[in-house]
Design an enzyme around this catalytic site. Structure first.
Site, PDB file in Angstrom:
ATOM      1  N   GLY A  73      -2.100  38.382  56.398  1.00 38.70           N
ATOM      2  CA  GLY A  73      -3.007  37.275  56.089  1.00 38.70           C
ATOM      3  C   GLY A  73      -4.456  37.715  55.973  1.00 38.70           C
ATOM      4  N   ASN A 152      -5.306  26.945  62.436  1.00 40.08           N
ATOM      5  CA  ASN A 152      -4.439  27.634  63.383  1.00 40.08           C
ATOM      6  C   ASN A 152      -4.666  27.244  64.836  1.00 40.08           C
ATOM      7  OD1 ASN A 152      -6.787  29.200  62.288  1.00 40.08           O
ATOM      8  ND2 ASN A 152      -6.469  30.329  64.186  1.00 40.08           N
ATOM      9  N   GLN A 186      -0.808  29.233  58.026  1.00 45.16           N
ATOM     10  CA  GLN A 186      -0.161  28.330  59.001  1.00 45.16           C
ATOM     11  C   GLN A 186       0.777  27.306  58.363  1.00 45.16           C
ATOM     12  OE1 GLN A 186       0.029  28.426  62.293  1.00 45.16           O
ATOM     13  NE2 GLN A 186      -1.344  30.152  62.557  1.00 45.16           N
ATOM     14  N   ALA A 207       3.876  37.141  56.736  1.00 42.21           N
ATOM     15  CA  ALA A 207       5.292  37.053  57.120  1.00 42.21           C
ATOM     16  C   ALA A 207       5.513  36.785  58.611  1.00 42.21           C
ATOM     17  CB  ALA A 207       6.013  38.339  56.717  1.00 42.21           C
ATOM     18  N   HIS A 208       4.672  37.372  59.477  1.00 43.92           N
ATOM     19  CA  HIS A 208       4.981  37.264  60.912  1.00 43.92           C
ATOM     20  C   HIS A 208       4.736  35.866  61.475  1.00 43.92           C
ATOM     21  CE1 HIS A 208       0.970  37.518  63.043  1.00 43.92           C
ATOM     22  NE2 HIS A 208       0.595  37.987  61.876  1.00 43.92           N
ATOM     23  N   CYS A 332      -7.869  34.342  69.314  1.00 43.78           N
ATOM     24  CA  CYS A 332      -8.905  35.326  69.045  1.00 43.78           C
ATOM     25  C   CYS A 332     -10.096  35.145  69.968  1.00 43.78           C
ATOM     26  CB  CYS A 332      -9.358  35.226  67.599  1.00 43.78           C
ATOM     27  SG  CYS A 332      -7.979  35.288  66.475  1.00 43.78           S
TER      28      CYS A 332
HETATM   29  C1  LIG Z   1      -2.644  34.584  61.732  1.00 41.67           C
HETATM   30  C2  LIG Z   1      -3.580  34.054  60.731  1.00 41.67           C
HETATM   31  C3  LIG Z   1      -4.250  34.912  59.845  1.00 41.67           C
HETATM   32  C4  LIG Z   1      -4.141  36.409  59.918  1.00 41.67           C
HETATM   33  O1  LIG Z   1      -2.901  36.857  59.477  1.00 41.67           O
HETATM   34  P1  LIG Z   1      -2.466  38.370  59.844  1.00 41.67           P
HETATM   35  O2  LIG Z   1      -1.217  38.573  59.048  1.00 41.67           O
HETATM   36  O3  LIG Z   1      -2.214  38.378  61.301  1.00 41.67           O
HETATM   37  O4  LIG Z   1      -3.560  39.258  59.414  1.00 41.67           O
HETATM   38  C5  LIG Z   1      -5.089  34.357  58.907  1.00 41.67           C
HETATM   39  N1  LIG Z   1      -5.256  33.034  58.831  1.00 41.67           N
HETATM   40  C6  LIG Z   1      -4.634  32.173  59.656  1.00 41.67           C
HETATM   41  C7  LIG Z   1      -4.852  30.708  59.503  1.00 41.67           C
HETATM   42  C8  LIG Z   1      -3.780  32.656  60.642  1.00 41.67           C
HETATM   43  O5  LIG Z   1      -3.178  31.811  61.463  1.00 41.67           O
END
Ligand SMILES: *Cc1c(COP(=O)(O)O)cnc(C)c1O
Length: 407
Positions: A73, A152, A186, A207-208, A332
Site C-alpha cells: 500500500g 484505517n 482498507q 494484499a496483507h 503507527c
Molecule cells: C496498511 C495501510 C497502508 C499501508 O499498506 P502497506 O502494504 O502496509 O504498505 C496504507 N494505507 C492504509 C489505509 C492502510 O491501512
C-alpha cells in the site's frame, strides 16, 4: 494459565488464508523462474504473472494493462502521487485530507517542503470530508486529489464517487487534467470495488490487509493517465515499477482478492454483526465510553472506542496479557504519546483520545471471541480505573454529591 488468543487487529494485518499459502507454494519451490526470462522457467512465471494480473483486473473492474504490482500500500500510494506530479510540467497544488494514512500524509508534508502547496481537508465528527470544502479547495493550479476510501483508524468512508464526479466536471473546463487517487487499502476485500464505478484514476490496495501475503500490493492506473516512475530500472510492470516481480506474492495477492470477493456481502454482514455486538456490549457493561466514528458512513470492520479515565497503552497491554490483540488509536502512533491525527481531526478531546482502542474484525472472528473480549474488557477497564486517581476522585465527588442530595 493457558488462555485463548483473540486477534482483533485486522486493520493492521490479517492471517494468510491457507488456500493462499497453498497457491503460492509452487512459486517458492519448483516454479522459480524470472518472468522476464525467455526459457520455459521464465515463461511459467510469466504465465502466473499474467494470470494474476487478469484476475485482479476483473475483480477491480479494470483492464489488465491498468494493473501494476508493487510492494504494498505504501509504495502504491507513493508511485501514484509522486508519479503523477513528476509527469506534470510545473509544481502546483494538491488536495488531500487530514485523516489520510501516513503513506499519503507524510508524503504530502514532504511535498510541501519541496515547493508544492497542499490543502488538507478537514473532516466532520464521523471522520468524513465535506463536499463543500472540497469544492472550495480546488484551484487553477490543482494537479492531484488524493482522498482515502476508508480510514484505517475509525473506518470512515469518504464520498469517493461524489468527488470523482466533481473532478470530472471540473476537468471538462480545463486544459490540464486533475487526477484523482484513492488509497483503498482498507476497503479492498471488504467491499466490492469497481474502479469505473468509483470513477478514480488511481487506486491502491495491499494484499496483507485481505488475508494475503505481506509486501505485495497493486496500483491501478487508468489508461491514458500521465504518470512517470519514481524508481528506475528494468522494463518490469511497463517500466512504472521496475524490479523482478515477486511472483509468489503476486500469485498470493490475486488468490486472496479472489477468495475475499467470494460471498463478500455475507462476510460483511458477519463482521458487522460482530462489531455491533461488541459495541452494544461495551455500552451496556462499561460506563464512560465514547465510540468514535463507525456510524452509517463507515466500513463494518472497525470499532474505535475511547474508554475515559483509562490509558490506551495500559489497556492494550492488559488485553494482550489476557490474549486479546488490539491497537491503540493508531498502530503507527503507538510508541508515542502524541494523539492520533485522525481523532484530533474529528474533534475528539485529546485526553479522551489517550484512552482509545481500535478493535478491527476479520471474517475469521467469531461471536464467542466477542463474548470473551467483553468479559476481559470489563475486568481490565475496572481494574485500571480503580488505580486511576482521576476516576477515584470522580467517584468520590459523585458520592459526595449524592450524600448532599440525600440530605
Ligand atoms: C496498511 C495501510 C497502508 C499501508 O499498506 P502497506 O502494504 O502496509 O504498505 C496504507 N494505507 C492504509 C489505509 C492502510 O491501512
Amino acid at each position: 494459565m493457558q488462555h485463548r488468543k483473540v486477534y482483533l487487529d485486522n486493520s493492521a494485518t490479517t492471517v494468510i488464508d491457507s488456500k493462499v499459502i497453498k497457491e503460492m507454494q509452487p512459486y517458492f519451490s519448483n516454479i522459480y523462474g524470472n518472468a522476464s526470462s525467455l526459457h520455459c522457467f521464465g515463461r511459467q512465471a510469466k504465465i502466473a504473472l499474467d494470470d494474476a494480473r487478469m484476475k485482479v483486473a476483473i475483480l477491480l473492474g479494470a483492464n489488465p494493462e491498468e494493473i501494476f504490482f508493487t510492494s504494498g500500500g505504501t509504495e502504491s500510494d507513493n508511485i501514484a502521487i509522486l508519479g503523477i506530479l513528476s509527469a506534470c510540467l510545473k509544481k502546483g497544488h494538491i488536495i488531500t485530507s487530514k485523516v489520510e494514512h501516513h503513506a499519503v500524509l507524510y508524503l504530502c508534508k514532504h511535498l510541501e517542503k519541496i515547493g508544492y502547496e497542499v490543502t488538507y481537508l478537514k473532516v466532520d465528527k464521523d471522520g468524513v470530508v465535506l463536499m463543500e470544502d472540497f469544492e472550495r479547495a480546488v484551484k487553477d493550479n490543482t494537479l492531484l486529489v488524493s482522498i482515502m476510501h476508508a480510514n484505517n483508524e475509525v473506518g470512515a468512508l469518504q464520498p469517493i464517487e461524489e468527488i470523482a464526479a466533481r473532478v470530472k466536471k471540473i476537468n471538462e473546463k480545463r486544459k490540464e487534467k486533475i487526477y484523482f487517487h484513492t488509497d483503498s487499502v482498507q476497503t479492498a476485500g471488504k467491499l466490492r470495488l469497481n474502479v469505473k464505478e468509483l470513477g478514480v484514476d488511481l487506486l491502491a490496495i495491499s494484499a496483507h490487509k485481505f488475508n494475503g501475503p505481506k509486501g505485495v500490493g497493486v496500483l491501478y492506473v487508468k489508461n491514458g493517465t500521465s504518470i512517470l516512475p519514481i524508481v528506475f530500472g528494468g522494463h518490469h510492470e511497463n517500466c512504472l515499477r521496475p524490479g523482478t516481480e515477486n511472483i509468489p506474492g503476486i500469485v498470493g495477492l490475486a488468490k486472496a482478492l479472489e477468495l475475499s470477493n467470494d460471498k463478500i456481502e455475507e462476510k460483511d454482514r458477519h463482521v458487522f454483526a460482530l462489531r455491533e455486538k461488541l459495541k452494544e456490549g461495551i455500552f451496556n457493561e462499561i460506563s464512560d465510553v465514547v465510540v468514535n466514528g463507525s456510524g452509517s458512513k463507515a466500513i463494518s470492520s472497525i470499532l474505535n472506542v475511547s474508554f475515559n479515565y483509562v490509558e490506551g497503552e495500559s489497556l492494550l497491554l492488559m488485553l494482550d496479557m489476557n490474549g486479546v490483540a488490539v491497537s491503540t488509536g493508531s498502530a503507527c502512533a503507538s510508541g508515542t504519546t502524541e494523539s492520533s491525527h485522525v481523532l484530533s481531526a474529528m474533534g475528539v478531546d485529546p485526553v479522551a483520545a489517550q484512552g482509545t482502542i481500535r478493535f478491527s474484525f476479520g471474517h475469521y472472528n467469531t461471536q464467542e471471541e466477542v463474548d470473551y473480549t467483553l468479559k476481559v474488557l470489563q475486568k481490565v477497564v475496572s481494574s485500571l480505573r480503580s488505580m486511576s486517581p482521576v476516576w477515584n476522585k470522580k467517584k468520590f465527588d459523585k458520592k459526595k454529591r449524592n450524600m448532599y442530595n440525600d440530605v
